[in-house]
Design a protein around this motif. Structure first.
Motif, mmCIF file in Angstrom:
data_model
loop_
_atom_site.group_PDB
_atom_site.id
_atom_site.type_symbol
_atom_site.label_atom_id
_atom_site.label_comp_id
_atom_site.label_asym_id
_atom_site.label_seq_id
_atom_site.Cartn_x
_atom_site.Cartn_y
_atom_site.Cartn_z
ATOM 1 N N ASN A 197 0.805 -1.219 0.000
ATOM 2 C CA ASN A 197 0.000 0.000 0.000
ATOM 3 C C ASN A 197 0.840 1.272 0.000
ATOM 4 N N TYR A 198 2.128 1.191 0.386
ATOM 5 C CA TYR A 198 2.959 2.393 0.358
ATOM 6 C C TYR A 198 3.057 2.948 -1.069
ATOM 7 N N ASP A 222 -1.314 2.962 -3.005
ATOM 8 C CA ASP A 222 -2.082 3.425 -1.858
ATOM 9 C C ASP A 222 -3.598 3.289 -2.044
ATOM 10 N N LEU A 261 -3.951 4.778 7.294
ATOM 11 C CA LEU A 261 -3.084 3.618 7.490
ATOM 12 C C LEU A 261 -3.259 3.003 8.861
#
Length: 830
Positions: free
Chosen positions: A624-625, A628, A767
Motif C-alpha cells: 500500500n505504500y 495506496d 493507514l
C-alpha cells in the motif's frame, strides 16, 4: 610468563662536517588519476610514467603535469597487469614488475605490449622492483627474498642470490634497487632496515644504514635514488621522511629551504631525473615533484646506538615503542588517537602497500570496518536504537576513545577510562595461538594474523551474533530478520534437500563477479558473512564490494527476481525494480525516489517471519505504500482471508499464508504470458459468451468451483461488432485489440469495476485504521450490492452508456449481468 631483556647501548656523538646540505623545494604534483601508486620512471624527454598499481595501469604525464595517455588494464591477457609494483625504462622500452602475474612485462614507450619475461623461483616469484643496465634486468623478488639478473633479449635468468634472513646477502623483503655510478647494486632490505650493496655477480660489498629510529638509521626503508656527487636518498614509508647519505655516511634528512624536514604520508618510491626528485606518496595517491639543491651544511650531531639483542629488533619491526631509543628520538610518534603505534593504520600500511604484502586494493582504499581510525557519523533514527545488540568478546581487545593530546599523564589515563573502540590490533595479531593449523578464506593469505581463527568464516559472528541466521542451526527460532548463511552453493545430493541453493546457477559456487571482488565461501562451499561483505576496501558503509542501490549485489545471486527495467520485468514475470518515480513516496520513514530490491527488503532488519521484508505484507501494508488506493481491498470481499480462507493459489498457499495481496499476485514467480503478476490457476475459460483475455482474470474466480463460485458471472459480454465505443480511460476504461487500456475499444470487466476498491467514491481509510491489529484477523465484510461492490461509479449518470441506451441506461447499468435485461436478437444499428 613475559621475559624482559635489558639492553646495553652506547651513544657516540660525531660531528658531521664537510658535506653540503641537500634540500628540496616542492614544485609540482601528479594526482587525480592515481590510486596508491608505487613507482615512477622518467623518460629522456621528461615524461613521467607512473605505475598506478591498484588500477593495474600506467599513467603518463607530460613535464608540465598534463596527462598524456594511459595504458594497461586489469585482467589476464598479455597486455593486462595485476598489482604491479616496479617500473624502469630505457630509450625504447618499458619494463614493469608485474607482481600478480609473476613476470616482467615489456612494453614500448607508447604502451604497446612487446613480450613477457617469465621468472624462476622456488615459489612463484613476485617481482617488486626492476632496473635495466646494458640489456641486463636486475629485479627483486619479495616472495623468495632474493635478487636476480635476467638478459632482456634472451629472457634467460643469469643468476639469483639471497634468501630470507638478516645476515649479509640475506633479505627480509627486498624492495627498490638501483645501481650507483660505479655499477654497484644497492638494494632496499625493508624489514632489516638497511641498504645492501652488491656487485653484478651478487657478491656482498657492504651496507648503508641499519635498523633503528635514531639519526641515520632506517625503520621502514622503501624508496631509493641517487643524486650527483655521491648522494643517496632513502625514503621511510612509516616515518614519512627521506634520509640522505653521501658516500655511505649519513648527512641528514631531506629538508626544505627553511631547513624544515619534509614529510610525506607514505613515500614508497623515489626517482631522480636531472635536478628533480619524484616522490611516490602512495597513501596520498600522488607523485610529488621537488627541485633539489645544495647549500652550506647546518651544524648537527649524529647518535649511533648499538643494539646487541636480535630478538628485540625483530619485535621492534612492528612494536615501535619497544625500541630502546624510542624515547629520545626527535618528534616521537607517540600514540595516535590513544592507539600505540603498533596498532595504527599507518603501521599496517607500511608493510601492506606491496613491499611485504600487497593489500592496497583493500586497506588503502574504500570503506573500512569501523574502528577508532575509521569513525562513522551515525544517522540518528528515533525509531531505531543505536546501541549495540551484541557484546564484543574479550578476545578482541579495545582501545580508549578520547583526547590524547594532553601532556598530563593523569588526564591521559582518565581519557583511557572512557568508551573504548576497535583498532587494527583488535582483530589482527601475529601472535595467534595454533596458527600453524589455521585455514584461510583467501588462497593468497597463508597467515591472516587474526586473533580468532577464521577457519569457517565465523569471525564476524563473534561480534555480530544478532545478525546470524544459519540454515545449519538445529533450531532457527527467528527467521526473516537476517539473510540466512550456511546455504550450500553446490548441487544437492538429492532432490528437495534443505540447505542447498535452489538455483542451478549457484550450484557452481559463488558467482564469478562476486569472487572477483574479494567475496568468498566457507571451506565446505557454504555461504558466510564474507560472501556479501568485505571487511576492508568496500564501496559503501554496508561493506559490500558491489552497489546495492541499483540492486546489483542482490542480482548476482537472485537474477530470477531481478529486472533491469519495466520491460525486462514483464518478460520475466517479476515486480519491476530500477524504476525512477515521477514523485517521491514515503515507505515507512524513508523517502523513495527509485524502486530497488531494498525498497521492500532489508538484509539484516527484516520483519520476523517474512521474506526479509521491511514491513509486514500479510495485511497489504507494504504494497500500500506505493499502491495506496488499492489498500481499500482489506476486509472486502476480494480479501480472500474473509471470503475464501481455504482457497489456494497456484503456489499452494492459503490467503492467511500469502497475505491479502499475495493471494492473487506474486512478486517474483510470475510468467511472461500471465499479466499483472497473477498468482491464480488461470484455467481455460469454458463459458458460453466470448471473453476478452483480460476478463479471464476475473472469470477464473467467478466460475463454478472457483474461489468466488457463490457469485458466478455468466453474462458479461457487450456487443462490439460495428460499434465505435469511446470513453475517458480514467473514468470507464476500454480495451483495444491488445487488451490495453485506450479511449476507443471494447467493454471489459474493468470498464465498470475496480477490483481493489470496495465502494465507488469512498475515501481510502487511514493507514493506522487500515492496517491495525484487527486487520490481521479480519471479520466478514458487509454484503455488497449492485450499486457499490467494486464499482468505479455509483451510477450510470454521466457515462458513455447514456449515449446509446438513453432512458434505459439506469436499468441496464444496474442489472448488467442479469439475463433479463439483455436484448436478444436486436440489431441496434438497423
Amino acid at each position: 610468563m613475559r621475559h624482559f631483556v635489558c639492553l646495553l647501548f652506547f651513544l657516540l656523538v660525531i660531528p658531521v662536517t664537510g658535506s653540503a646540505a641537500l634540500f628540496a623545494e616542492r614544485i609540482a604534483r601528479f594526482e587525480g588519476e592515481l590510486d596508491q601508486p608505487s613507482d615512477v620512471a622518467i623518460s629522456h624527454d621528461g615524461r613521467a610514467y607512473v605505475l598506478d598499481g591498484v588500477n593495474n595501469r600506467v599513467v603518463v604525464y607530460m613535464p608540465d603535469g598534463e596527462k598524456n595517455f594511459i595504458f594497461g588494464r586489469s585482467g589476464n591477457t598479455n597486455s593486462s597487469l595485476r598489482q604491479p609494483m616496479g617500473i624502469a625504462l630505457t630509450k625504447t622500452h618499458l619494463y614493469i614488475a608485474d607482481s600478480g602475474h609473476h613476470r616482467i612485462a615489456v612494453f614500448t614507450l607508447r604502451g604497446e605490449f612487446v613480450k613477457s619475461l617469465m621468472l624462476p623461483g622456488k615459489l612463484p616469484p613476485e617481482p617488486v622492483s626492476v632496473s635495466v643496465v646494458d640489456d641486463v634486468l636486475t629485479w627483486g623478488d619479495r616472495r623468495n627474498h632474493n635478487i636476480c639478473r635476467t638478459d632482456v633479449n634472451s629472457g634467460e635468468t643469469l643468476l639469483c642470490w639471497g634468501k630470507r634472513g638478516d645476515a649479509e646477502g640475506e633479505f627480509q623483503f627486498p624492495f627498490q634497487l638501483q645501481s650507483d655510478r660505479d655499477g654497484y647494486i644497492h638494494v632496499v632490505d625493508v624489514l632489516n632496515g638497511r641498504i645492501q650493496i652488491f656487485n653484478h655477480q651478487g657478491r656482498h660489498f657492504g651496507q648503508v644504514g641499519r635498523f633503528g629510529l635514531d639519526a641515520g638509521e632506517l625503520y621502514r626503508p622503501n624508496g631509493l635514488a641517487f643524486y650527483r656527487d655521491g648522494y643517496l636518498l632513502v625514503s621511510d614509508a612509516y616515518r614519512g621522511t627521506v634520509t640522505v647519505y653521501r658516500d655511505g655516511r649519513f648527512v641528514g634528512r631531506l629538508v626544505d629551504a627553511r631547513n624544515e624536514v619534509l614529510h610525506f604520508a607514505a613515500p614508497v618510491g623515489l626517482t631522480v631525473w636531472r635536478h628533480h626528485l619524484y616522490v611516490v606518496d602512495s597513501l596520498n595517491s600522488r607523485v610529488e615533484v621537488l627541485r633539489l639543491g645544495l647549500k652550506d651544511p647546518e651544524p648537527m650531531v649524529e647518535r649511533n646506538s648499538i643494539t646487541s639483542v636480535l630478538s628485540q629488533k625483530n619485535c621492534s619491526i612492528c612494536h615501535l615503542a619497544w625500541a630502546p631509543d624510542y624515547g629520545i628520538i626527535e618528534n616521537s610518534e607517540g600514540e595516535q588517537d590513544g592507539v600505540p603505534p603498533v596498532a595504527t593504520e599507518r603501521m599496517c600500511y607500511s608493510c601492506h602497500h606491496g613491499a611485504v604484502l600487497d593489500s592496497r586494493h583493500v586497506i588503502g582504499r574504500g570503506e573500512q570496518h569501523p574502528d577508532i581510525h575509521h569513525q562513522r557519523q551515525q544517522k540518528r533514527n528515533k525509531n531505531v536504537s543505536q546501541e549495540r545488540q551484541d557484546d564484543i568478546p574479550k578476545a578482541f581487545p579495545l582501545v580508549a576513545v578520547g583526547d590524547f593530546s594532553s601532556k598530563s599523564p593523569q588526564e591521559r589515563e582518565n581519557n583511557k577510562k572512557q568508551k573504548k573502540q576497535l583498532s587494527c590490533s583488535s582483530c589482527h595479531t601475529p601472535h595467534t595461538a595454533d596458527i600453524e593449523g589455521a585455514d584461510t578464506l583467501y588462497g593468497e593469505h597463508k597467515n591472516p594474523w587474526l586473533r580468532v581463527l577464521n577457519n569457517n568464516g565465523d569471525l564476524c559472528q563473534q561480534c555480530h551474533k544478532s545478525k546470524l541466521d544459519s540454515v545449519l542451526g538445529k533450531e532457527r527460532l527467528v527467521t526473516g530478520v537476517n539473510h540466512p548463511v550456511g546455504i550450500y552453493l553446490k548441487a544437492p545430493p538429492a532432490n528437495q534437500v534443505e540447505g542447498y541453493a535452489t538455483s542451478k546457477k549457484l550450484h557452481n559456487g559463488l558467482p564469478e563477479s562476486l569472487a572477483a571482488n574479494g567475496l568468498t565461501l566457507g571451506r565446505d562451499q557454504q555461504m558466510i558473512c564474507q560472501s556479501c561483505h568485505q571487511i576492508h576496501g568496500a564501496i559503501n558503509e554496508a561493506l559490500t564490494p558491489l552497489s546495492f542501490d541499483d540492486s546489483r549485489l542482490c542480482a548476482e545471486c537472485h537474477d530470477r527476481q531481478y529486472a533491469q527495467d519495466a520491460k525486462d520485468a514483464r518478460k520475466k514475470g517479476v515486480h519491476p525494480v530500477n524504476i525512477e518515480l515521477e514523485e517521491a513516496i514515503k515507505v515507512g520513514d524513508n523517502e523513495i525516489k527509485k524502486i530497488t530490491c531494498l525498497t521492500c527488503h532489508s538484509v539484516h532488519d527484516g520483519e520476523a517471519g517474512t521474506a526479509l521484508l521491511k514491513h509486514k505484507d500479510d495485511n497489504g501494508k507494504l504494497c500500500n505504500y506505493c499502491h495506496d488506493r488499492h489498500g481499500a481491498i482489506v476486509n472486502s470481499d476480494h480479501d480472500l482471508r474473509v471470503t475464501a480462507n481455504e482457497f489456494k493459489n497456484r503456489f499452494g498457499l492459503k490467503p492467511q499464508q500469502s497475505g491479502v495481496c499475495g493471494t492473487c499476485h506474486t512478486m517474483h514467480r510470475g510468467n511472461s504470458d500471465v499479466p499483472f503478476l497473477y498468482a491464480g490457476e488461470f484455467r481455460s475459460y469454458e463459458g458460453k459468451e466470448p471473453a476478452l483475455a483480460r476478463d479471464r482474470l476475473c472469470l477464473d474466480c467467478h466460475r463454478n468451483k472457483g474461489s468466488a463460485e457463490e457469485v458466478i458471472v455468466e453474462h458479461f459480454s457487450h456487443p462490439s461488432k460495428d460499434l465505435v465505443l469511446r470513453s475517458a480511460p480514467k473514468i470507464m476504461p476500454l480495451l483495444n485489440a491488445k487488451n490495453e487500456i485506450e479511449m476507443f475499444g471494447s467493454i471489459a470487466c474493468i470498464t465498470c469495476h475496480e477490483p481493489h476498491r470496495w465502494e465507488a467514491g469512498s475515501k481510502t481509510p487511514k493507514l493506522d485504521t487500515l492496517f491495525s491489529e484487527e486487520a490481521l484477523f479480519p471479520a466478514k465484510n458487509q454484503d455488497g450490492n449492485v450499486l457499490n461492490s467494486f464499482l468505479r461509479r455509483k451510477g450510470a449518470k454521466g457515462t458513455f452508456c447514456v449515449d446509446c441506451h438513453g432512458l434505459e441506461t439506469r436499468v441496464k447499468y444496474k442489472y448488467y449481468h442479469d439475463e433479463l435485461v439483455r436484448d436478444k436478437g436486436i440489431d441496434y444499428l438497423k
